[in-house]
Design an enzyme around this catalytic site. Structure first.
Site, PDB file in Angstrom:
ATOM      1  N   ARG A  13       0.840  -1.219   0.000  1.00 18.79           N
ATOM      2  CA  ARG A  13       0.000   0.000   0.000  1.00 18.79           C
ATOM      3  C   ARG A  13       0.862   1.251   0.000  1.00 18.79           C
ATOM      4  O   ARG A  13       0.635   2.182  -0.775  1.00 18.79           O
ATOM      5  CB  ARG A  13      -0.910  -0.014   1.239  1.00 18.79           C
ATOM      6  CG  ARG A  13      -2.101  -0.952   1.121  1.00 18.79           C
ATOM      7  CD  ARG A  13      -2.863  -1.022   2.449  1.00 18.79           C
ATOM      8  NE  ARG A  13      -2.103  -1.789   3.416  1.00 18.79           N
ATOM      9  CZ  ARG A  13      -2.222  -3.113   3.598  1.00 18.79           C
ATOM     10  NH1 ARG A  13      -3.110  -3.791   2.908  1.00 18.79           N
ATOM     11  NH2 ARG A  13      -1.480  -3.749   4.469  1.00 18.79           N
ATOM     12  N   ASP A  34      11.117  -5.473  -4.277  1.00 23.09           N
ATOM     13  CA  ASP A  34      10.058  -6.195  -3.586  1.00 23.09           C
ATOM     14  C   ASP A  34      10.640  -7.511  -3.080  1.00 23.09           C
ATOM     15  O   ASP A  34      11.761  -7.892  -3.438  1.00 23.09           O
ATOM     16  CB  ASP A  34       8.848  -6.410  -4.487  1.00 23.09           C
ATOM     17  CG  ASP A  34       7.547  -6.446  -3.654  1.00 23.09           C
ATOM     18  OD1 ASP A  34       7.611  -6.230  -2.427  1.00 23.09           O
ATOM     19  OD2 ASP A  34       6.483  -6.703  -4.230  1.00 23.09           O
ATOM     20  N   HIS A 154      -6.904   1.714  12.784  1.00 26.69           N
ATOM     21  CA  HIS A 154      -6.281   1.496  11.474  1.00 26.69           C
ATOM     22  C   HIS A 154      -7.106   0.479  10.674  1.00 26.69           C
ATOM     23  O   HIS A 154      -7.913  -0.255  11.234  1.00 26.69           O
ATOM     24  CB  HIS A 154      -4.849   0.968  11.614  1.00 26.69           C
ATOM     25  CG  HIS A 154      -3.845   2.042  11.917  1.00 26.69           C
ATOM     26  ND1 HIS A 154      -3.583   2.463  13.200  1.00 26.69           N
ATOM     27  CD2 HIS A 154      -3.060   2.801  11.104  1.00 26.69           C
ATOM     28  CE1 HIS A 154      -2.667   3.432  13.166  1.00 26.69           C
ATOM     29  NE2 HIS A 154      -2.343   3.656  11.910  1.00 26.69           N
ATOM     30  N   LYS A 158      -3.697  -4.073   8.896  1.00 24.14           N
ATOM     31  CA  LYS A 158      -2.511  -3.750   9.710  1.00 24.14           C
ATOM     32  C   LYS A 158      -2.147  -4.928  10.610  1.00 24.14           C
ATOM     33  O   LYS A 158      -3.024  -5.514  11.249  1.00 24.14           O
ATOM     34  CB  LYS A 158      -2.765  -2.482  10.540  1.00 24.14           C
ATOM     35  CG  LYS A 158      -1.526  -2.021  11.306  1.00 24.14           C
ATOM     36  CD  LYS A 158      -1.625  -0.589  11.761  1.00 24.14           C
ATOM     37  CE  LYS A 158      -0.420  -0.179  12.583  1.00 24.14           C
ATOM     38  NZ  LYS A 158       0.844  -0.221  11.809  1.00 24.14           N
ATOM     39  N   THR A 165       2.924   4.577  15.912  1.00 20.14           N
ATOM     40  CA  THR A 165       2.660   5.989  16.245  1.00 20.14           C
ATOM     41  C   THR A 165       2.081   6.104  17.657  1.00 20.14           C
ATOM     42  O   THR A 165       2.474   6.983  18.435  1.00 20.14           O
ATOM     43  CB  THR A 165       1.667   6.582  15.234  1.00 20.14           C
ATOM     44  OG1 THR A 165       2.227   6.424  13.934  1.00 20.14           O
ATOM     45  CG2 THR A 165       1.396   8.048  15.503  1.00 20.14           C
TER      46      THR A 165
HETATM   47  P1  NAD Z   1       1.790  -3.816   2.896  1.00 24.10           P
HETATM   48  O1  NAD Z   1       1.589  -5.162   3.509  1.00 24.10           O
HETATM   49  O2  NAD Z   1       0.739  -3.275   1.990  1.00 24.10           O
HETATM   50  O3  NAD Z   1       3.178  -3.812   2.073  1.00 24.10           O
HETATM   51  C1  NAD Z   1       4.343  -4.383   2.572  1.00 24.10           C
HETATM   52  C2  NAD Z   1       5.380  -4.451   1.449  1.00 24.10           C
HETATM   53  O4  NAD Z   1       6.594  -4.960   2.003  1.00 24.10           O
HETATM   54  C3  NAD Z   1       4.974  -5.394   0.312  1.00 24.10           C
HETATM   55  O5  NAD Z   1       5.427  -4.854  -0.922  1.00 24.10           O
HETATM   56  C4  NAD Z   1       5.740  -6.672   0.622  1.00 24.10           C
HETATM   57  O6  NAD Z   1       6.051  -7.420  -0.540  1.00 24.10           O
HETATM   58  C5  NAD Z   1       7.019  -6.098   1.239  1.00 24.10           C
HETATM   59  N1  NAD Z   1       7.654  -7.051   2.152  1.00 24.10           N
HETATM   60  C6  NAD Z   1       7.069  -7.815   3.100  1.00 24.10           C
HETATM   61  N2  NAD Z   1       7.983  -8.572   3.727  1.00 24.10           N
HETATM   62  C7  NAD Z   1       9.171  -8.274   3.155  1.00 24.10           C
HETATM   63  C8  NAD Z   1      10.505  -8.741   3.362  1.00 24.10           C
HETATM   64  N3  NAD Z   1      10.783  -9.664   4.292  1.00 24.10           N
HETATM   65  N4  NAD Z   1      11.479  -8.208   2.585  1.00 24.10           N
HETATM   66  C9  NAD Z   1      11.207  -7.274   1.671  1.00 24.10           C
HETATM   67  N5  NAD Z   1       9.978  -6.794   1.414  1.00 24.10           N
HETATM   68  C10 NAD Z   1       8.974  -7.295   2.152  1.00 24.10           C
HETATM   69  O7  NAD Z   1       2.064  -2.814   4.113  1.00 24.10           O
HETATM   70  P2  NAD Z   1       1.904  -1.218   4.157  1.00 24.10           P
HETATM   71  O8  NAD Z   1       0.536  -0.866   4.616  1.00 24.10           O
HETATM   72  O9  NAD Z   1       2.430  -0.623   2.890  1.00 24.10           O
HETATM   73  O10 NAD Z   1       2.884  -0.882   5.377  1.00 24.10           O
HETATM   74  C11 NAD Z   1       4.242  -1.259   5.330  1.00 24.10           C
HETATM   75  C12 NAD Z   1       4.926  -0.849   6.646  1.00 24.10           C
HETATM   76  O11 NAD Z   1       4.927   0.575   6.764  1.00 24.10           O
HETATM   77  C13 NAD Z   1       4.216  -1.364   7.903  1.00 24.10           C
HETATM   78  O12 NAD Z   1       5.196  -1.674   8.878  1.00 24.10           O
HETATM   79  C14 NAD Z   1       3.381  -0.170   8.348  1.00 24.10           C
HETATM   80  O13 NAD Z   1       3.108  -0.196   9.743  1.00 24.10           O
HETATM   81  C15 NAD Z   1       4.329   0.944   8.005  1.00 24.10           C
HETATM   82  N6  NAD Z   1       3.719   2.272   7.810  1.00 24.10           N
HETATM   83  C16 NAD Z   1       4.428   3.317   8.304  1.00 24.10           C
HETATM   84  C17 NAD Z   1       3.997   4.606   8.087  1.00 24.10           C
HETATM   85  C18 NAD Z   1       4.868   5.753   8.556  1.00 24.10           C
HETATM   86  O14 NAD Z   1       4.525   6.926   8.321  1.00 24.10           O
HETATM   87  N7  NAD Z   1       6.016   5.462   9.180  1.00 24.10           N
HETATM   88  C19 NAD Z   1       2.813   4.846   7.384  1.00 24.10           C
HETATM   89  C20 NAD Z   1       2.085   3.748   6.876  1.00 24.10           C
HETATM   90  C21 NAD Z   1       2.574   2.457   7.092  1.00 24.10           C
END
Ligand code: NAD
Length: 266
Positions: A13, A34, A154, A158, A165
């Site tokens: 996402r 990825d 959320h 999630k 946060t």
């Molecule tokens: P998601 O599940 O939609 O996407 C995760 C991505 O990471 C996918 O492309 C997946 O293929 C990849 N991935 C998973 N395991 C992996 C690995 N071992 N090695 C490499 N790539 C891997 O998740 P999301 O909603 O996009 O969120 C991703 C992370 O970002 C979560 O930890 C979420 O809590 C965090 N997040 C942080 C913020 C911020 O502002 N810091 C905002 C939104 C989400």
């Protein structure tokens, strides 16, 4: 020369929004990563957005990251920590959006800061980071006679709870009050809990639908309640904050930073 940006987790996402944000900026998308086994490997990084970038999605990060100045990583702790080692070896700066690190993971991020620049933030939105400043101020004024509870919501996908946060908000409040969050946090309540211990900070988690991220910290006293609330309505806010951090980091020495540093809120 424009900043060469790598993005990890491009099928996710946040990954999709990050690609869109970088393509619309003056930075250059040079690497799209990825996880091994992802069905998107080999595709053009812009395919899901209907644009041709000329950047193919890869999983061989140790090789691919040679073409980047900075990696923006919103994946999973195990993915980020694997990428971290490659960034450290290649001198590539790292923006860590991933949440849910254990203590060993956090220590590894801090240790890498002797070699590269890192900005780590559980939330890259400018509004949330300003709210951390407001929470510090509120906790110092409402230091006695107020019960503090943190509620977050959320989307249904999630995987960690409470959100990074919410935990960061709890740390800021606990630090302002001279408490240790590890000692005073209460994560959910059930059954006969007894009366509320005033030294605790409570957390409640809501999961469902497509909620991008809501956080409320309540300071509840006799006769009044102060609530500080932030609601994210689009993931673009996180992507824009992450790119802002990436640009800022290029001008800094190696070290461990957060969004308070990037925004000059220290
Ligand atoms: P998601 O599940 O939609 O996407 C995760 C991505 O990471 C996918 O492309 C997946 O293929 C990849 N991935 C998973 N395991 C992996 C690995 N071992 N090695 C490499 N790539 C891997 O998740 P999301 O909603 O996009 O969120 C991703 C992370 O970002 C979560 O930890 C979420 O809590 C965090 N997040 C942080 C913020 C911020 O502002 N810091 C905002 C939104 C989400």
């Amino acid at each position: 020369m424009s900043l060469r940006v790598a993005i990890a987790g491009v099928s996710g996402r946040m990954g999709r929004v990050l690609i869109d944000t970088v393509l619309a900026s003056d930075c250059r998308l040079t690497v799209a990563l990825d996880r091994p086994g992802s069905p998107m490997l080999g595709q053009d990084a812009g395919q899901a957005l209907g644009v041709h970038t000329g950047v193919a999605i890869r999983s061989d990060f140790a090789e691919a990251l040679r073409d980047a100045d900075v990696l923006i990583d919103f994946t999973r702790p195990e993915g980020t920590l694997a990428h971290l080692a490659a960034c450290r070896a290649l001198g590539v700066n790292l923006i860590v959006g991933t949440t849910g690190f254990d203590d060993a993971g956090k220590a590894a991020l801090h240790a890498a800061a002797s070699d590269i620049g890192l900005v780590c933030a559980p939330n890259f939105s400018v509004g949330v980071n300003l709210s951390l400043k407001l929470l510090d101020m509120a906790a110092r004024v409402l230091d006695t006679g107020y019960d503090i509870e943190i509620v977050e919501a959320h989307h249904r996908h999630k995987v960690d709870a409470p959100s990074g946060t919410a935990l960061r908000m709890g740390e800021v409040v606990a630090n302002a009050l001279g408490r240790d969050l590890a000692q005073c946090a209460v994560y959910g309540r059930e059954g006969v809990t007894g009366a509320r211990d005033p030294s605790t900070i409570g957390f409640a988690t809501v999961r469902g639908g497509d909620v991008v991220g809501d956080h409320t910290v309540m300071f509840m006293g006799e006769g009044e309640r102060l609530e500080i609330t932030h609601k994210a309505s689009s993931r673009a806010t996180f992507a824009q904050g992450a790119l802002r951090a990436a640009r800022w980091l290029q001008a800094q020495p190696a070290g461990y930073y957060d969004m308070q540093d990037v925004l000059g809120l220290r």
